[in-house]
Design a protein around this motif. Structure first.
Motif, PDB file in Angstrom:
ATOM      1  N   ILE A   3      83.919  17.636 141.852  1.00 55.32           N
ATOM      2  CA  ILE A   3      82.984  18.498 141.128  1.00 55.32           C
ATOM      3  C   ILE A   3      83.553  19.901 140.968  1.00 55.32           C
ATOM      4  O   ILE A   3      83.420  20.523 139.907  1.00 55.32           O
ATOM      5  CB  ILE A   3      81.633  18.544 141.869  1.00 55.32           C
ATOM      6  N   GLY A   4      84.212  20.405 141.995  1.00 56.94           N
ATOM      7  CA  GLY A   4      84.709  21.774 141.966  1.00 56.94           C
ATOM      8  C   GLY A   4      85.896  21.999 141.057  1.00 56.94           C
ATOM      9  O   GLY A   4      86.159  23.137 140.654  1.00 56.94           O
ATOM     10  N   THR A   5      86.618  20.933 140.700  1.00 59.90           N
ATOM     11  CA  THR A   5      87.858  21.109 139.947  1.00 59.90           C
ATOM     12  C   THR A   5      87.803  20.580 138.521  1.00 59.90           C
ATOM     13  O   THR A   5      88.771  20.743 137.776  1.00 59.90           O
ATOM     14  CB  THR A   5      89.016  20.412 140.676  1.00 59.90           C
ATOM     15  N   GLN A   6      86.697  19.949 138.118  1.00 61.27           N
ATOM     16  CA  GLN A   6      86.655  19.371 136.770  1.00 61.27           C
ATOM     17  C   GLN A   6      86.680  20.455 135.694  1.00 61.27           C
ATOM     18  O   GLN A   6      86.021  21.489 135.812  1.00 61.27           O
ATOM     19  CB  GLN A   6      85.402  18.512 136.587  1.00 61.27           C
ATOM     20  N   HIS A   7      87.437  20.207 134.622  1.00 63.58           N
ATOM     21  CA  HIS A   7      87.460  21.098 133.463  1.00 63.58           C
ATOM     22  C   HIS A   7      87.468  20.222 132.208  1.00 63.58           C
ATOM     23  O   HIS A   7      88.447  19.542 131.936  1.00 63.58           O
ATOM     24  CB  HIS A   7      88.684  22.022 133.486  1.00 63.58           C
ATOM     25  N   ARG A   8      86.386  20.264 131.437  1.00 62.31           N
ATOM     26  CA  ARG A   8      86.246  19.360 130.305  1.00 62.31           C
ATOM     27  C   ARG A   8      85.766  20.079 129.033  1.00 62.31           C
ATOM     28  O   ARG A   8      85.181  19.455 128.163  1.00 62.31           O
ATOM     29  CB  ARG A   8      85.274  18.222 130.657  1.00 62.31           C
ATOM     30  N   LEU A   9      86.054  21.364 128.889  1.00 60.68           N
ATOM     31  CA  LEU A   9      85.668  22.060 127.668  1.00 60.68           C
ATOM     32  C   LEU A   9      86.384  21.478 126.458  1.00 60.68           C
ATOM     33  O   LEU A   9      85.805  21.370 125.370  1.00 60.68           O
ATOM     34  CB  LEU A   9      85.958  23.559 127.788  1.00 60.68           C
ATOM     35  N   ASP A  10      87.656  21.099 126.625  1.00 58.45           N
ATOM     36  CA  ASP A  10      88.406  20.509 125.515  1.00 58.45           C
ATOM     37  C   ASP A  10      87.775  19.182 125.082  1.00 58.45           C
ATOM     38  O   ASP A  10      87.735  18.866 123.881  1.00 58.45           O
ATOM     39  CB  ASP A  10      89.863  20.284 125.910  1.00 58.45           C
ATOM     40  N   THR A  11      87.277  18.415 126.049  1.00 58.09           N
ATOM     41  CA  THR A  11      86.606  17.158 125.717  1.00 58.09           C
ATOM     42  C   THR A  11      85.366  17.419 124.888  1.00 58.09           C
ATOM     43  O   THR A  11      85.110  16.742 123.883  1.00 58.09           O
ATOM     44  CB  THR A  11      86.227  16.402 127.002  1.00 58.09           C
ATOM     45  N   LEU A  12      84.569  18.415 125.276  1.00 53.65           N
ATOM     46  CA  LEU A  12      83.361  18.746 124.522  1.00 53.65           C
ATOM     47  C   LEU A  12      83.710  19.221 123.114  1.00 53.65           C
ATOM     48  O   LEU A  12      83.027  18.857 122.144  1.00 53.65           O
ATOM     49  CB  LEU A  12      82.573  19.833 125.252  1.00 53.65           C
ATOM     50  N   ALA A  13      84.757  20.006 122.993  1.00 50.77           N
ATOM     51  CA  ALA A  13      85.133  20.548 121.685  1.00 50.77           C
ATOM     52  C   ALA A  13      85.529  19.454 120.702  1.00 50.77           C
ATOM     53  O   ALA A  13      85.450  19.655 119.485  1.00 50.77           O
ATOM     54  CB  ALA A  13      86.282  21.548 121.858  1.00 50.77           C
TER      55      ALA A  13
END
Length: 318
Positions: A218-228
């Motif tokens: 949970i602390g390390t997830q980064h998914r802004l590119d996925t949303l974009a």
């Protein structure tokens, strides 16, 4: 109902509404909670949409009435795979609206990241409730950055210890003693005593391995590119301005990455919006649902757009 996954983990699933409903809504709860946290939303959906909508809620692995897991599988990636299995089994056809709170919202993003074709073929709308696409980047617990760093260090260290405690569950007597801390961490200005009891009951059902094990992912997830990359999906994001775990910048970054998102900031509310502000959450879910019901599903729109783009391309000489 129960879904047995390939690794023999059993998920407890509840479903209301016909299998052939026009749209299926899947509700995903947060870390240490269970599907009961959505009880107000389930009732509202049944009241206002009836058999037009099928509603599915399930307990994530290691939570609620679902079975335990190995420490190796206590990851958001695994939860994304589990969501794909739930959709395939309980919503085999038709458009799907995914509604995720906290860890549940991150699970939706992981599903989109790990299964992009399946996600695109089925998903028609999204609702993100008190969640983030940037791990703990914005989490300061409503305190100064220095104190927040100390709390995070203590939290991550404690999570590592809990993760190695196996299938044991928190003692209920300890949780009752911790209710003031749970109330401070999760709720804003107002808290119905019944809601804090439900939250405490849910935490008591989560295994210590789950409570500790999922923390790192949970602390390390980064998914802004996925949303974009999700395009024009109808979407909504809600956050409380007193949320100490996923404060407003978390929802704002989601809305910036996915411009179709309607952002709602709830004054005085904390992290448990489906309980603290059920009307606002119900309105957001209903708004996305009505957009989906009013026209072609998002998968159909994307396919149509792809066909139009292909027709518009100039012919290439051999």
């Amino acid at each position: 109902m129960e879904l047995r996954l390939p690794d023999d983990v059993r998920l407890h699933v509840t479903a209301t509404g016909p299998v052939d409903a026009e749209v299926t809504v899947v509700l995903l709860h947060g870390w240490t909670l269970d599907g009961r946290s959505w009880h107000r939303q389930i009732a509202d959906l049944r009241e206002h949409f009836g058999d037009r909508v099928r509603v599915i809620a399930y307990d994530a692995r290691g939570h609620g009435r679902s079975s335990c897991l190995t420490l190796r599988d206590a990851t958001l990636a695994q939860l994304g795979d589990d969501l794909a299995a739930v959709v395939d089994e309980f919503a085999p056809s038709g458009p799907v609206v995914l509604v995720g709170h906290s860890m549940g919202g991150m699970t939706v993003m992981e599903y989109a990241h790990r299964h992009p074709d399946r996600f695109a073929a089925r998903t028609a709308g999204l609702v993100f409730v008190s969640t983030t696409a940037e791990g703990h980047a914005h989490t300061v617990y409503g305190l100064s950055p220095r104190i927040a760093r100390l709390i995070r260090l203590a939290e991550t260290t404690g999570a590592g210890v809990l993760a190695r405690c196996g299938g044991w569950r928190p003692p209920r007597a300890l949780l009752r003693a911790l209710r003031p801390s749970i109330r401070w961490m999760l709720f804003g200005d107002r808290c119905d005593p019944a809601d804090i009891r439900l939250v405490t009951s849910a935490v008591a059902r989560a295994t210590l391995r789950s409570i500790g094990g999922f923390r790192a992912s949970i602390g390390t997830q980064h998914r802004l590119d996925t949303l974009a990359a999700l395009g024009g999906l109808p979407a909504a994001a809600l956050v409380g301005d007193r949320d100490r775990l996923t404060p407003p910048p978390c929802a704002e970054s989601i809305a910036a990455a996915l411009p179709t998102t309607e952002l709602t900031v709830c004054p005085g509310a904390g992290h448990m919006l489906m309980m603290e502000r059920p009307d606002e959450v119900n309105t957001a879910v209903a708004g996305v649902l009505r957009r989906v019901l009013a026209g072609p599903s998002a998968p159909d729109r994307r396919k149509a757009k792809a066909r139009q783009t292909a027709k518009a391309r100039p012919a290439v000489a051999a």
